[in-house]
Every structure is written in structure tokens, then in C-alpha cells.
Design an enzyme around this catalytic site. Structure first.
Site, PDB file in Angstrom:
ATOM      1  N   ARG A  67       9.424  -1.773 -39.925  1.00 16.76           N
ATOM      2  CA  ARG A  67      10.015  -0.313 -39.053  1.00 16.76           C
ATOM      3  C   ARG A  67      10.859  -0.248 -40.319  1.00 16.76           C
ATOM      4  O   ARG A  67      11.390  -1.075 -41.170  1.00 16.76           O
ATOM      5  CB  ARG A  67      11.247  -0.193 -38.310  1.00 16.76           C
ATOM      6  N   THR A  71       8.627  -9.785 -35.965  1.00 16.12           N
ATOM      7  CA  THR A  71       8.649 -10.788 -35.647  1.00 16.12           C
ATOM      8  C   THR A  71       7.605 -10.434 -34.207  1.00 16.12           C
ATOM      9  O   THR A  71       7.107 -11.542 -33.640  1.00 16.12           O
ATOM     10  CB  THR A  71       9.562 -10.765 -34.387  1.00 16.12           C
ATOM     11  N   ASN A  94      14.341  -9.038 -46.465  1.00 17.86           N
ATOM     12  CA  ASN A  94      14.718  -7.012 -45.667  1.00 17.86           C
ATOM     13  C   ASN A  94      14.875  -7.519 -44.329  1.00 17.86           C
ATOM     14  O   ASN A  94      16.236  -6.726 -43.578  1.00 17.86           O
ATOM     15  CB  ASN A  94      14.012  -6.838 -45.812  1.00 17.86           C
ATOM     16  N   SER A 105      24.191  -5.514 -47.166  1.00 16.40           N
ATOM     17  CA  SER A 105      24.705  -3.814 -46.717  1.00 16.40           C
ATOM     18  C   SER A 105      26.362  -3.559 -47.371  1.00 16.40           C
ATOM     19  O   SER A 105      27.200  -4.463 -47.996  1.00 16.40           O
ATOM     20  CB  SER A 105      24.820  -4.237 -45.547  1.00 16.40           C
ATOM     21  N   TYR A 155      28.069  -9.602 -38.099  1.00 16.79           N
ATOM     22  CA  TYR A 155      27.557  -8.676 -39.465  1.00 16.79           C
ATOM     23  C   TYR A 155      28.187  -8.163 -39.804  1.00 16.79           C
ATOM     24  O   TYR A 155      27.364  -9.112 -41.777  1.00 16.79           O
ATOM     25  CB  TYR A 155      26.931  -6.835 -37.994  1.00 16.79           C
ATOM     26  N   LYS A 163      26.784  -9.983 -44.156  1.00 16.84           N
ATOM     27  CA  LYS A 163      25.886  -9.374 -45.020  1.00 16.84           C
ATOM     28  C   LYS A 163      26.997 -10.177 -46.260  1.00 16.84           C
ATOM     29  O   LYS A 163      26.283  -9.941 -47.365  1.00 16.84           O
ATOM     30  CB  LYS A 163      26.207  -7.965 -44.687  1.00 16.84           C
ATOM     31  N   ILE A 197      21.912   4.226 -43.839  1.00 17.47           N
ATOM     32  CA  ILE A 197      20.543   4.698 -43.352  1.00 17.47           C
ATOM     33  C   ILE A 197      20.029   5.295 -42.653  1.00 17.47           C
ATOM     34  O   ILE A 197      20.029   4.325 -41.308  1.00 17.47           O
ATOM     35  CB  ILE A 197      19.016   3.651 -44.174  1.00 17.47           C
TER      36      ILE A 197
END
Ligand code: NAP
Length: 260
Positions: A23, A45, A90, A151, A164, A168, A197
Site C-alpha cells: 500500500r 505482512t 519503507n 520522515s 514514532y 524515525k 503524504i
């Protein structure tokens, strides 16, 4: 015999592994690489009904946080193609819930770090060993590369998802470390740093970001698209940026610019 047949199937400019390719940004990266002649091994996964790009793409189930899965992925690439030209790290997750830093729980902290940071680190390590071994086997002309997707959160404090941001920030350092270690080996390592994004990851907060963008959060006043990030990966993969080590490419519409 099986592996020789497989190896002959490799076409175009090389073999690329893209994690989290079912995705969003990973999907766009895998698609763009396939369209530009790479043989792409896409991973995620939950193997589902993602259309593959004919012979140019195949899907493998690989949880990047799981050592067995990582080893199986690289073993399968070795068996089928006998080379690895590009790894794009990614795969990544956001916290399941945004929670004030005073309430961040260990479970979410560990989950996000295991996937985003440990996953990226150990994928880089495993790929680097494979690439060094392929260098011995394939000789000159073989220039593999690694691209890590970080990010803007690597350097931007969001106090409602600290795990998060920390993951990153760690990915940025992972890139620097492997870039430093692998530079003399002739393996360039890049960081692509996406801004905001439009993907499943940002869908729950789309309205909030839309308002911020309309108020001038980014120099280029629009959401980023997965293809904006994929083009940067393609640029890094293509070899024109190789006299750099740990170069950061900002796919963020100018979010990182300080403006007055
Ligand atoms: P997304 O739409 O949520 O897609 C995430 C992808 O990662 C999916 O293919 C998912 O597939 C896979 N994945 C999740 N956990 C995994 C695991 N443990 N092992 C392997 N694959 C896993 O996310 P996205 O927005 O495209 O984000 C892609 C990357 O860009 C992430 O690293 C993210 O942090 C980064 N990023 C995104 C934005 C943004 O605004 N969207 C901004 C900056 C950085 P399965 O669920 O099947 O595993």
C-alpha cells in the site's frame, strides 16, 4: 537447476527489495521501480490481492521485525536471482493511537520501535552482508544501494506520538551509520524523508493536515503523493547521487525549510 532458471528470469537494471509494498508509499516505489526495469521483490505482512506487475514483481510475506522472516527473504532472493541491487526499507507503522507523551505506553513504544527502527536496522545489516558477498561473486560493475524511508518526524516533535518520532530519528542515524560503514565498500546508503503524504497512514488525520497545509505549513501547498516519494527513491537508486554518503532527500514540499 531451479535457481539457475530463476536467475535467468531477472531482467532489466537489477533486483530490488521493497518492504511495506502492499500500500501507500511502498506500493508507489515498487510500481515505479518495476516500470523502470527493476525486478522487484515486494514484501509486507498481509499478503492479499495487490496486483503484481507481471513478471517484474513478486510478493513475499516478511515482517521486518522478525529475524526469521528477514533471513528467509534474503535467502529467497539469493536462490531466485543470485543478486540484490537495491533495498528500500519503507515498511513502517504509526502508533495505533495518538496519545500524549505523558501517557505513552510501553506496548505501543515497543511495537513502533520494533518495526520502524529495529526492522530497518537489521534489514540494513542483513542486506549489507548479502551485498558484500555478492560483490565478491559478481565483481566490478555491481553497485548495490540502500534507501531508508524516514520522515519529517525524525526531527519534528509531535508530542502525541513520541514513539514514532523517536523511531524515525533512529532511522536517520541508521542511515548515517550504514552510509559511513559501507561508503568504502562502494555501497551508497540514502535517506528519503517524506513529508505529509496521502496514504492509509495519514487518512485518520487528513482534515487536520489539510488545514495546516492551507495555512502554509509547507512551501509547496499540497499534500504529498506516494509517487513524489517514489521518484526520489528512483533518483537515489539510479546512481547519479553516488558521490555522497548518507544523503538525505527531502520529499516534503519544502516542510524542512525554515521560512521567515
Ligand atoms: P501505509 O499506507 O500504512 O503502508 C504501510 C506498509 O507497510 C504496508 O504495505 C504494510 O503492509 C507494511 N507493513 C506494516 N508493518 C509491517 C511490518 N512489520 N513488516 C513489513 N511490512 C509492514 O504507510 P505509508 O504512509 O505508505 O508509509 C510508508 C513509510 O513512509 C513508513 O515507513 C512511514 O513511516 C513513512 N512515512 C509516511 C508518511 C506519510 O505521510 N504517509 C510521512 C513520512 C514517512 P501490511 O500491513 O500488509 O504489513
Amino acid at each position: 537447476m531451479e535457481s539457475e532458471r530463476g536467475k535467468r528470469k531477472m531482467c532489466g537494471v537489477g533486483v530490488a527489495v521493497v518492504t511495506g509494498a502492499s500500500r501507500g508509499i511502498g506500493r508507489a516505489i515498487a510500481t515505479m521501480l518495476a516500470e523502470h526495469g527493476y525486478t522487484v521483490v515486494s514484501s509486507c505482512t498481509r499478503l492479499g490481492k495487490v496486483p503484481e506487475h507481471g513478471e517484474a514483481e513478486s510478493f513475499v510475506r516478511c515482517d521486518v521485525a522478525c529475524e526469521e522472516d528477514r533471513d528467509a527473504l534474503f535467502a529467497s532472493v539469493r536462490k531466485r536471482f543470485g543478486r540484490l541491487d537495491l533495498l528500500v526499507n519503507n515498511a513502517g507503522v504509526a502508533p495505533l493511537a495518538r496519545t500524549d507523551i505523558l501517557e505513552t505506553g510501553l506496548e505501543s513504544f515497543e511495537r513502533v520501535l520494533r518495526i520502524n527502527l529495529y526492522g530497518t536496522f537489521f534489514m540494513c545489516q542483513a542486506a549489507a552482508k548479502e551485498m558484500l558477498s555478492y560483490k565478491q561473486e559478481l565483481g566490478g560493475g555491481y553497485t548495490p544501494r540502500i534507501v531508508n524511508i524516514s520522515s519529517i518526524s525524525a526531527y519534528t516533535a509531535s508530542v502525541n506520538r513520541p514513539e514514532y518520532c523517536i523511531s524515525k530519528a533512529g532511522v536517520s542515524m541508521v542511515t548515517k551509520l550504514f552510509a559511513a560503514r559501507l561508503a568504502q565498500e562502494g555501497i551508497p546508503v540514502f535517506e528519503v524523508s517524506p513529508g505529509i503524504i496521502l496514504t492509509d497512514m495519514t487518512a485518520p488525520v487528513r482534515d487536520i493536515y489539510e488545514e495546516k497545509i492551507e495555512r502554509g505549513l509547507t512551501a509547496i501547498e499540497r499534500f504529498g503523493r506516494p509517487e513524489d516519494v517514489a521518484r526520489m527513491v528512483l533518483a537515489a537508486a539510479g546512481g547519479l547521487l553516488d558521490f555522497s554518503a548518507g544523503q538525505v532527500l527531502h520529499a516534503d514540499g519544502g516542510f524542512h525549510l525554515r521560512r521567515l
